[in-house]
Design an enzyme around this catalytic site. Structure first.
Site, PDB file in Angstrom:
ATOM      1  N   GLU A  53       0.884  -1.001   0.130  1.00  0.00           N
ATOM      2  CA  GLU A  53       0.038  -0.049   0.006  1.00  0.00           C
ATOM      3  C   GLU A  53       0.970   1.025  -0.054  1.00  0.00           C
ATOM      4  O   GLU A  53       1.586   1.481   0.787  1.00  0.00           O
ATOM      5  CB  GLU A  53      -0.981  -0.122   1.173  1.00  0.00           C
ATOM      6  CG  GLU A  53      -1.695  -1.146   1.324  1.00  0.00           C
ATOM      7  CD  GLU A  53      -3.186  -1.013   0.301  1.00  0.00           C
ATOM      8  OE1 GLU A  53      -3.146  -0.056  -0.189  1.00  0.00           O
ATOM      9  OE2 GLU A  53      -3.762  -2.169   0.371  1.00  0.00           O
TER      10      GLU A  53
ATOM     11  N   CYS B  88      -2.787   8.732   3.041  1.00  0.00           N
ATOM     12  CA  CYS B  88      -2.430   8.183   1.622  1.00  0.00           C
ATOM     13  C   CYS B  88      -3.796   8.616   0.713  1.00  0.00           C
ATOM     14  O   CYS B  88      -3.572   8.806  -0.646  1.00  0.00           O
ATOM     15  CB  CYS B  88      -2.058   7.064   1.503  1.00  0.00           C
ATOM     16  SG  CYS B  88      -3.285   5.952   2.147  1.00  0.00           S
TER      17      CYS B  88
ATOM     18  N   GLU C 113      -6.431  -4.746   0.875  1.00  0.00           N
ATOM     19  CA  GLU C 113      -6.470  -4.793   2.237  1.00  0.00           C
ATOM     20  C   GLU C 113      -8.014  -4.647   2.559  1.00  0.00           C
ATOM     21  O   GLU C 113      -8.609  -3.513   2.144  1.00  0.00           O
ATOM     22  CB  GLU C 113      -5.689  -3.846   3.207  1.00  0.00           C
ATOM     23  CG  GLU C 113      -4.119  -4.278   3.022  1.00  0.00           C
ATOM     24  CD  GLU C 113      -3.349  -3.478   3.937  1.00  0.00           C
ATOM     25  OE1 GLU C 113      -3.234  -2.258   4.120  1.00  0.00           O
ATOM     26  OE2 GLU C 113      -2.224  -4.215   4.815  1.00  0.00           O
TER      27      GLU C 113
HETATM   28  P1  NAP Z   1       8.228   5.409   4.692  1.00  0.00           P
HETATM   29  O1  NAP Z   1       9.310   6.091   4.960  1.00  0.00           O
HETATM   30  O2  NAP Z   1       8.013   4.717   3.527  1.00  0.00           O
HETATM   31  O3  NAP Z   1       8.071   4.471   6.064  1.00  0.00           O
HETATM   32  C1  NAP Z   1       7.190   3.512   6.215  1.00  0.00           C
HETATM   33  C2  NAP Z   1       7.585   2.212   6.993  1.00  0.00           C
HETATM   34  O4  NAP Z   1       8.852   1.580   6.229  1.00  0.00           O
HETATM   35  C3  NAP Z   1       8.141   2.738   8.303  1.00  0.00           C
HETATM   36  O5  NAP Z   1       7.974   1.515   9.174  1.00  0.00           O
HETATM   37  C4  NAP Z   1       9.601   2.883   8.135  1.00  0.00           C
HETATM   38  O6  NAP Z   1      10.321   2.464   9.056  1.00  0.00           O
HETATM   39  C5  NAP Z   1       9.905   1.660   7.100  1.00  0.00           C
HETATM   40  N1  NAP Z   1      11.221   2.029   6.320  1.00  0.00           N
HETATM   41  C6  NAP Z   1      11.754   3.227   5.778  1.00  0.00           C
HETATM   42  N2  NAP Z   1      12.760   2.742   5.168  1.00  0.00           N
HETATM   43  C7  NAP Z   1      12.964   1.453   5.006  1.00  0.00           C
HETATM   44  C8  NAP Z   1      13.560   0.586   4.363  1.00  0.00           C
HETATM   45  N3  NAP Z   1      14.707   0.881   3.769  1.00  0.00           N
HETATM   46  N4  NAP Z   1      13.434  -0.838   4.584  1.00  0.00           N
HETATM   47  C9  NAP Z   1      12.449  -1.137   5.377  1.00  0.00           C
HETATM   48  N5  NAP Z   1      11.734  -0.538   5.968  1.00  0.00           N
HETATM   49  C10 NAP Z   1      11.971   0.838   5.910  1.00  0.00           C
HETATM   50  O7  NAP Z   1       6.712   5.970   4.620  1.00  0.00           O
HETATM   51  P2  NAP Z   1       6.228   6.981   5.778  1.00  0.00           P
HETATM   52  O8  NAP Z   1       6.673   8.409   5.749  1.00  0.00           O
HETATM   53  O9  NAP Z   1       6.445   6.466   7.303  1.00  0.00           O
HETATM   54  O10 NAP Z   1       4.507   7.162   5.518  1.00  0.00           O
HETATM   55  C11 NAP Z   1       4.138   8.003   4.716  1.00  0.00           C
HETATM   56  C12 NAP Z   1       3.874   7.337   3.547  1.00  0.00           C
HETATM   57  O11 NAP Z   1       3.184   6.182   3.516  1.00  0.00           O
HETATM   58  C13 NAP Z   1       3.101   7.994   2.461  1.00  0.00           C
HETATM   59  O12 NAP Z   1       3.783   8.051   0.925  1.00  0.00           O
HETATM   60  C14 NAP Z   1       1.862   7.451   2.240  1.00  0.00           C
HETATM   61  O13 NAP Z   1       1.013   7.751   1.196  1.00  0.00           O
HETATM   62  C15 NAP Z   1       1.863   6.111   2.539  1.00  0.00           C
HETATM   63  N6  NAP Z   1       0.907   5.413   3.280  1.00  0.00           N
HETATM   64  C16 NAP Z   1       0.085   4.536   2.362  1.00  0.00           C
HETATM   65  C17 NAP Z   1      -0.996   3.943   2.764  1.00  0.00           C
HETATM   66  C18 NAP Z   1      -1.957   3.187   1.656  1.00  0.00           C
HETATM   67  O14 NAP Z   1      -2.870   2.599   2.387  1.00  0.00           O
HETATM   68  N7  NAP Z   1      -1.606   3.259   0.499  1.00  0.00           N
HETATM   69  C19 NAP Z   1      -1.469   4.201   3.977  1.00  0.00           C
HETATM   70  C20 NAP Z   1      -0.836   5.292   4.655  1.00  0.00           C
HETATM   71  C21 NAP Z   1       0.261   5.701   4.328  1.00  0.00           C
HETATM   72  P3  NAP Z   1      11.152   3.931   9.959  1.00  0.00           P
HETATM   73  O15 NAP Z   1       9.823   4.766  10.453  1.00  0.00           O
HETATM   74  O16 NAP Z   1      12.030   3.319  11.140  1.00  0.00           O
HETATM   75  O17 NAP Z   1      11.739   4.712   9.055  1.00  0.00           O
END
Ligand code: NAP
Ligand code: MG
Length: 486
Positions: A259, A293, A467
């Site tokens: 997602e 998102c 989901e």
């Molecule tokens: P993110 O930076 O991609 O982080 C998401 C998760 O991935 C966090 O638990 C993060 O851990 C982990 N992560 C980061 N880098 C990683 C790596 N290299 N390897 C493995 N895991 C890693 O996203 P975010 O800034 O938290 O959330 C915002 C994004 O989520 C937006 O783009 C939003 O659109 C998207 N989102 C999508 C949905 C959907 O259903 N489509 C719903 C909600 C949010 P850390 O926090 O420890 O870095």
């Protein structure tokens, strides 16, 4: 900004949950969790290592035979108890979410309700794994299809819905008979840890749900994806990180549900009920302070009503009460951290440099806290980055269009395809446009699409898989085909 009351103490576990035990990180590392409304440190949490990640996989692997053999009805009853527990604890959980995420308390209460509903829905789905039996076209044999749990699942979640993004994965995984390791976002690990404790109270056996906060997410998740006992990755987060994880998952051919990001268009035709469209815009844009998102990222408004719509939206946005999420009457909290706030400011400044006009907002109040004022921009040129990137904040850029075809073309002109919103009083047009939009979900005269009973997910680079609904359960199951003669 509203006045700030004394912050309350945070009570949630701060260690790793592995195999039913609360433990420190194997190398003793910890990290701090901040209140984004004040910048104050509210907790120090164990920082899971690669070794801890693999220990959590071992715990999940050992718990798998017992949990997958537990009768589906019994698994469903555990999930149903979790729904009841979360519902009883709504206020406590909502306040914890506010402390670590910053969102306004009404948004946090809404999140807990939504998050708990995944347990009620998947309690009901646990007994509906299903299967299939038919006769081969040749008539020579029967085709018997069994549905089996896919196995140990790694769940990685973002900070914007600290409870709901976790329960949307844990619910179906447990209903299907899988065991899990949850890696919550480092900005918001406390809610996930509180849920881990509550799942134990609901009767989830040790090792079935392991919770592993970690600031070392790259190496830790990478190591788990290269452990052949892990069969599933369910990830919610940014498209950039998701893409990297898909590459890694290829090495052990791990099944992926992703997602990812969105760039939702919110289309308003000139025959729409404009009051309903403005009210919908406020929900689609401002639920969760724009940090969703599914947030409307671009407002495409038919030219004849564009000025009126912009004026009304600016009025509603400008009237929002911003402040610390726990304070009475607050509708908009801070952004989750300084980087998020700075990114929003940069997108707005860039749009203004490119020629957009500010109707309301466009500024970050002085700290403490990572606030940004509700903002409406009009005459946003098509070249502006704000129309292509996820804003993830309280900013609404407006673009005028002339024809239905132009609206659809503008809406589809993005690599994302999560959700789109359409407002029109002509239902034929609404359905025609819904079919033409390249998105996994459409809100037609409706600004809230998220529902545990519906398949949530995106097309194009917004993700893979769904989901919620029945689809959500199947993401955690494999079909096994038995060719049988009797
Ligand atoms: P993110 O930076 O991609 O982080 C998401 C998760 O991935 C966090 O638990 C993060 O851990 C982990 N992560 C980061 N880098 C990683 C790596 N290299 N390897 C493995 N895991 C890693 O996203 P975010 O800034 O938290 O959330 C915002 C994004 O989520 C937006 O783009 C939003 O659109 C998207 N989102 C999508 C949905 C959907 O259903 N489509 C719903 C909600 C949010 P850390 O926090 O420890 O870095
Ligand atoms: Mg934080």
């Amino acid at each position: 900004m509203s006045t700030t009351l004394q912050p309350e103490a945070v009570s949630a576990p701060t260690q790793l949950l592995v195999g039913g035990l609360w433990v420190d990180s194997s190398d003793g590392m910890t990290f701090e969790v901040e209140d984004p409304a004040t910048g104050e440190v509210i907790a120090v949490v164990a920082d899971g290592s690669v070794e801890d990640g693999l220990a959590a996989v071992s715990a999940a692997y050992e718990a798998l035979p017992g949990w997958s053999a537990t009768p589906p009805r019994q698994r469903g009853e555990v999930l149903r108890r979790m729904f009841d527990l979360m519902t009883e604890r709504t206020e406590e959980l909502a306040r914890l979410i506010v402390r670590e995420n910053g969102k306004a308390l009404p948004d946090a209460r809404g999140e807990v309700t939504y998050a708990a509903e995944f347990f009620r829905w998947f309690a009901e789905e646990a007994v509906r794994g299903g299967g299939d039996l038919h006769t081969a076209p040749s008539g020579a044999n029967r085709i018997l299809v069994l549905r089996q749990p896919i196995g140990v699942s790694v769940l990685v979640t973002p900070w914007n819905f600290p409870a709901a993004m976790a329960t949307r994965k844990i619910g179906p995984a447990l209903a299907a008979g899988c065991t899990v390791v949850l890696k919550p976002a480092s900005d918001t690990p406390l809610t996930a840890l509180a849920l881990g404790a509550l799942l134990g109270d609901a009767g989830v056996p040790a090792g079935v749900v392991n919770v592993l906060p970690s600031r070392r997410s790259g190496p830790v998740v990478g190591a788990m994806l290269h452990d052949p006992r892990v069969r599933k990755l369910s990830f919610t987060g940014s498209t950039a990180v998701g893409r990297g994880l898909l590459h890694q998952a290829a090495d052990c051919v791990v099944s992926c549900s992703m997602e990812l990001g969105g760039n939702a268009p919110f289309i308003v035709f000139d025959d729409a009920d404009i009051e309903a469209a403005v009210a919908g815009a406020m929900v689609a844009k401002m639920r969760n302070g724009g940090e969703a998102c599914t947030a409307a990222n671009r407002f495409l408004v038919q030219r004849g009503i564009a000025a009126d719509f912009g004026r009304r939206l600016a009025e509603a946005m400008g009237a929002m009460r911003m402040g610390r999420g726990l304070d009475e009457g607050v509708q908009l909290g801070p952004l989750v951290n300084a980087a998020s706030r700075d990114k929003v400011a940069e997108l707005v400044d860039g749009a203004v440099r490119d020629g957009a006009r500010v109707v309301v907002g466009a500024g970050a109040p002085a700290g403490p806290g990572y606030f940004y004022s509700p903002t409406v921009l009009v005459d946003v040129p098509s070249s502006a980055a704000i129309l292509r990137e996820e804003i993830f904040g309280p900013v609404a850029p407006l673009v005028a269009f002339d024809t239905e075809q132009e609206a659809v073309e503008l809406a589809n002109d993005t690599e994302y395809g999560l959700v789109a919103y359409v407002y029109t009083s002509d239902l034929r047009r609404g359905l025609r446009v819904s079919e033409a939009l390249e998105s996994g979900m459409v809100g037609l005269n409706r600004a809230l699409v998220s529902d545990p009973a519906a398949p949530f997910g995106g097309v194009k680079q917004s993700g893979l898989g769904r989901e919620g609904g029945h689809d959500g359960l199947l993401e955690f199951m494999e079909s096994k085909y038995v060719a049988v003669t009797w």
